[in-house]
Design a protein around this motif. Sequence first.
Motif, PDB file in Angstrom:
ATOM      1  N   ILE B  38      -7.914  -5.407   6.593  1.00 48.57           N
ATOM      2  CA  ILE B  38      -6.314  -5.341   6.045  1.00 48.57           C
ATOM      3  C   ILE B  38      -6.136  -6.578   5.416  1.00 48.57           C
ATOM      4  CG2 ILE B  38      -3.997  -6.022   7.348  1.00 48.57           C
ATOM      5  CD1 ILE B  38      -5.223  -2.864   7.463  1.00 48.57           C
ATOM      6  N   ALA B  41      -7.000  -5.433   2.065  1.00 50.18           N
ATOM      7  CA  ALA B  41      -6.257  -4.264   1.589  1.00 50.18           C
ATOM      8  C   ALA B  41      -4.796  -4.537   1.260  1.00 50.18           C
ATOM      9  CB  ALA B  41      -6.326  -3.313   2.691  1.00 50.18           C
ATOM     10  N   PHE B  42      -4.297  -5.457   2.189  1.00 45.83           N
ATOM     11  CA  PHE B  42      -2.755  -5.899   1.863  1.00 45.83           C
ATOM     12  C   PHE B  42      -2.697  -7.117   1.035  1.00 45.83           C
ATOM     13  CE2 PHE B  42      -0.801  -4.286   6.091  1.00 45.83           C
ATOM     14  CZ  PHE B  42      -1.072  -3.154   5.752  1.00 45.83           C
ATOM     15  N   LEU B  44      -3.619 -10.192   0.894  1.00 43.91           N
ATOM     16  CA  LEU B  44      -2.923 -11.505   1.708  1.00 43.91           C
ATOM     17  C   LEU B  44      -3.558 -12.598   0.424  1.00 43.91           C
ATOM     18  CD1 LEU B  44      -3.261 -11.118   5.224  1.00 43.91           C
ATOM     19  CD2 LEU B  44      -1.300 -11.333   3.856  1.00 43.91           C
ATOM     20  N   LEU B  47      -0.967 -12.948  -2.021  1.00 38.10           N
ATOM     21  CA  LEU B  47       0.349 -12.969  -1.714  1.00 38.10           C
ATOM     22  C   LEU B  47       0.868 -14.369  -1.827  1.00 38.10           C
ATOM     23  CD1 LEU B  47       2.538 -11.351   0.214  1.00 38.10           C
ATOM     24  CD2 LEU B  47       1.557 -12.675   1.849  1.00 38.10           C
ATOM     25  N   ARG B  50       2.355 -14.556  -5.041  1.00 35.67           N
ATOM     26  CA  ARG B  50       3.392 -13.805  -5.333  1.00 35.67           C
ATOM     27  C   ARG B  50       4.646 -14.549  -4.721  1.00 35.67           C
ATOM     28  NH1 ARG B  50       2.664  -8.866  -3.189  1.00 35.67           N
ATOM     29  NH2 ARG B  50       0.421  -9.419  -2.873  1.00 35.67           N
ATOM     30  N   ALA B  51       4.187 -15.172  -3.335  1.00 38.52           N
ATOM     31  CA  ALA B  51       5.455 -15.874  -2.777  1.00 38.52           C
ATOM     32  C   ALA B  51       6.242 -16.801  -3.376  1.00 38.52           C
ATOM     33  CB  ALA B  51       4.848 -16.260  -1.474  1.00 38.52           C
ATOM     34  N   ASN B  52       7.592 -16.640  -3.433  1.00 38.73           N
ATOM     35  CA  ASN B  52       8.312 -17.382  -4.080  1.00 38.73           C
ATOM     36  C   ASN B  52       9.064 -18.277  -3.265  1.00 38.73           C
ATOM     37  OD1 ASN B  52      10.222 -18.714  -5.644  1.00 38.73           O
ATOM     38  ND2 ASN B  52      10.668 -16.661  -6.759  1.00 38.73           N
ATOM     39  N   ASN B  55      12.668 -19.576  -3.559  1.00 42.56           N
ATOM     40  CA  ASN B  55      13.419 -18.419  -2.748  1.00 42.56           C
ATOM     41  C   ASN B  55      13.760 -18.879  -1.244  1.00 42.56           C
ATOM     42  OD1 ASN B  55      13.960 -16.945  -5.076  1.00 42.56           O
ATOM     43  ND2 ASN B  55      12.891 -15.391  -4.562  1.00 42.56           N
ATOM     44  N   ALA B  56      12.478 -19.113  -0.885  1.00 41.51           N
ATOM     45  CA  ALA B  56      12.639 -19.544   0.565  1.00 41.51           C
ATOM     46  C   ALA B  56      13.318 -20.633   0.936  1.00 41.51           C
ATOM     47  CB  ALA B  56      11.179 -19.776   1.196  1.00 41.51           C
TER      48      ALA B  56
END
Lengths: 291, 437
Positions: B38, B41-42, B44, B47, B50-52, B55-56
Amino acid sequence: MTDISIDQAPKSVDSIQSNYMAQVQRRRLYGGLTLLIFAVLMVSGFNIADDRNAGGFWDGLHQIGDYPADVLSEAWEKRADLPGLIAQYFPALIETINIAAVSTLIGAIGGLFLSLAGTRGLAKWPRLIPLFRRISDMMRAVPEIVIALMLIFVLGGGPVPAMIAIAIHTAGALGKMFSEVAENADLKPVEGLASTGATWAQRMLLGVLPQVAPNYLSYTLLRFEINIRASAILGFVGAGGLGYELRNAMAWGPGRFDEAAAIFVLLFGTIVFFDQVSSRYRNRLTEGERQ
Amino acid sequence: MTATDLSLTKNQTDALFKRKRLIGFTIPAAIFAYLTYIFFAFDLPGLAQRANMENALTLASDSWSHKVHVTRDNRSGEITYAVEGERKGRYPEGQRPDWVSGDEIVTINLGSDHLVRYLPGNRTEIEIPGFPLIEVQAEGRSLTSNLPLDLPDWISASNRRIGITTPEGRITLTGARTEVFNYFPGWELFWFTLDSPYHGKGLGTILFGPRIDPEVSNISGAISDWWNNAMWRHKDVAWAIGETILMAFLGTMGAAIIALPLAFLAAKRFSPFMLLRAGTRRIFDFVRGVDALIWTVVLARAFGPGPLTGALAILITDTGTFGKIFSEALENVDQKQIEGVMSTGAKPLQRYRFGVIPQVVPVLLAQLLYFLESNTRSATIIGAITGGGIGLMLTQAIQTQKDWEEVAYYIVLIVLMVMFMDWFSGWLRGKLIGRKN
């Protein structure tokens, strides 16, 4: 003496009967009133919902079949493409199932911890039982879509926000169900293990888990069924998988209905398949326990 | 016991232990392998990119605070003051926050000696402690400033746009406008908007003080101003929550009403025809398998978006679920009670009413109330898709990506709503069928 008793007896039977009849009538009255209130609530609720809906119920009723008919007729015209489309969307289906499976797995592990930490007699820190229970309540109360939308904003679209959102909700929901089971567990093995000097983890692993495992597994399977549906729905708001593809295919409208039909078929087949498999295993788990 | 017996037992035990050890190793290994799969597959690892995180941060800080915009339109020279920069949060003509002073030269005090001065001729001076005075001149679409070439990372500058972020507030300058954002904790204008006469008045003044608006009494005026608050839209929010609960109520109860008679058809004991039984069961399986998502999509085409569509989607899906549960409950009823009722000469319908229904009602009610609570959550989600209720308001607020305090407000309300329904269904269950222990 006898005179009086003979005189008295029919009177008391009479009064018992009249009391009984009065009671029956009152019960009927209350029952009727409850029913009436319920009916009024249903009818007025329906009317309010109908008013606030964009299209009316009675206008829309004869149109229910239109959309499925359009989709089906177009899919039937292009029926030769259908196997190819199903193959094309198969990876998305795998993603949807993976989201459900991982979140069930993580949620079950979290729920296991929450349930053991929130059950009297088993908790490692008995003072913190109310805290763990509130945490589990909170996690259960937040709908998946809330967390998913927030995480999509931060992490971007994809399977991970859906996975985290469903896992959090699953941990809360399973935490509650698990702790109901754990409350009924026999504490004697735990005491026995404690007397040999076993640590808390060993007591739980060897004393409690073997007792509750069938029920825990059964609940986890039930959650997995629910989570497949949830992961498809969350895909619709942008979290990847089959739901996302469905939204895209629908946004195209006529001309791409064959794709929508392929996704409908995949989703329907998956849900029915996992429902059947899990209900068979759940029956075996709970019936095995009864013997 | 002989030695051979003992060694046999020992061998068996050894084998058992070996198997247990193997299982004890295999299950965690399988879980680990799956999670590794996973992990890739996901995607990570990707990620993190891509994580902003910005924004958080906005999300975390905006959800409990608000900002006041001081905007100068560089063409007209007009200065506006508005909470969150929204038209409905604008200060009325002639009013402005008390941290702004001066007429010809407007001085904005952001706190901790951070000063911004709007000078005539579209000039701006920014005073930040520990940094030389910044002077910016806006002309047409470009900016000229005295900023040095190498800038600290809290200033971004080009000849079109300058952005300065300080712990006290944010300043953005473009050719067209100069804007200062001053941050404050709390949800501003939650009770009354600035155009309401009750804004800024204490609870005591409103309850016991002299009449503020000569037309109406204080309490009813205040309540109506709060109810019609344009910024927080309390009226719409209340309606939305009502719609969501209504969807859950109509869906659950309607499903139960439809499913109960059908469940008799699907139960082996009450339905003599195999074909009818199998047919009813397949219908249950079908409507359950299609799932609320697809029902919502299909029904929204016929009825349009709104609470009725959501209620019907829940109703259809749950008819299948209830049908299955109810028919299973009906198969498990005790025959003796039915025989007892039959011995008094009861007709079939009376046998059902007095022999069967009392036995299954507790099971049915428990399921019904559990689903009422769970469907409140589903209705929130379905509302986000089909356009109704608090779910829609939440999605809209998140999609505009600026009113995070409203998002936080809706989330709090949703959690409270679900917890209330949870408590309410538990309470009703206790009243109707008694507590378990």
